[in-house]
Motif scaffolding. Sequence first.
Motif, PDB file in Angstrom:
ATOM      1  N   MET A   1       0.841  -1.177   0.000  1.00  0.00           N
ATOM      2  CA  MET A   1       0.000   0.000   0.000  1.00  0.00           C
ATOM      3  C   MET A   1       0.883   1.236   0.000  1.00  0.00           C
ATOM      4  N   SER A   2       0.322   2.341  -0.337  1.00  0.00           N
ATOM      5  CA  SER A   2       1.088   3.589  -0.316  1.00  0.00           C
ATOM      6  C   SER A   2       0.276   4.660   0.403  1.00  0.00           C
ATOM      7  N   PHE A   3       0.983   5.665   0.872  1.00  0.00           N
ATOM      8  CA  PHE A   3       0.361   6.780   1.572  1.00  0.00           C
ATOM      9  C   PHE A   3       0.222   7.960   0.619  1.00  0.00           C
ATOM     10  N   THR A   4      -0.759   8.816   0.887  1.00  0.00           N
ATOM     11  CA  THR A   4      -0.899  10.039   0.113  1.00  0.00           C
ATOM     12  C   THR A   4       0.209  11.006   0.522  1.00  0.00           C
ATOM     13  N   ASP A   5       0.410  12.046  -0.267  1.00  0.00           N
ATOM     14  CA  ASP A   5       1.403  13.061   0.082  1.00  0.00           C
ATOM     15  C   ASP A   5       1.077  13.709   1.427  1.00  0.00           C
ATOM     16  N   ASP A   6      -0.211  13.971   1.690  1.00  0.00           N
ATOM     17  CA  ASP A   6      -0.608  14.564   2.976  1.00  0.00           C
ATOM     18  C   ASP A   6      -0.304  13.627   4.145  1.00  0.00           C
ATOM     19  N   GLU A   7      -0.531  12.336   3.944  1.00  0.00           N
ATOM     20  CA  GLU A   7      -0.239  11.373   5.006  1.00  0.00           C
ATOM     21  C   GLU A   7       1.261  11.286   5.271  1.00  0.00           C
ATOM     22  N   VAL A   8       2.059  11.269   4.216  1.00  0.00           N
ATOM     23  CA  VAL A   8       3.516  11.224   4.389  1.00  0.00           C
ATOM     24  C   VAL A   8       3.988  12.476   5.131  1.00  0.00           C
ATOM     25  N   ALA A   9       3.476  13.632   4.736  1.00  0.00           N
ATOM     26  CA  ALA A   9       3.864  14.882   5.405  1.00  0.00           C
ATOM     27  C   ALA A   9       3.500  14.810   6.889  1.00  0.00           C
TER      28      ALA A   9
END
Length: 136
Positions: A1-9
């Motif tokens: 799975m991958s995280f959104t840019d907002d989640e990574v931030a």
Amino acid sequence: MSFTDDEVAYLRTQPVARLATVSPTGHPDVVPVAVELDLPHLWICGAGEQVLRTRKIRNIAAGNHHVALVFDDVVSLDPFIARGIRIYGRAEKPLERTGMVGPGYYVRVTPTTSWSWNLAGEPAGQDWYPVHRAEH
């Protein structure tokens, strides 16, 4: 799975999370842990050899590789604003490495499912609901 840019931030601003593991007899355990983001994985624990004697590591080493992590914070009490991410994942046995808290034993967690909520920081009662993603 991958995280959104907002989640990574968001994850990059949260070096501590709560980790849930289960003992071989089925007892839950939840503890705060230092977390290092190394996408697509997370690294937890560290701090020398003594970490190998902790309940969380013993639970994982006993074969209970399913774990949960919660990253959250309260931005404001008035108005009430909370945000966070819950992650389910698979933990590997501890490896010796140097990580964010120095040399020690670290566990690599591969996220499999996540839910994030209110990363935009809206007051409670507004229309924000968890966003759920799972790897298929």
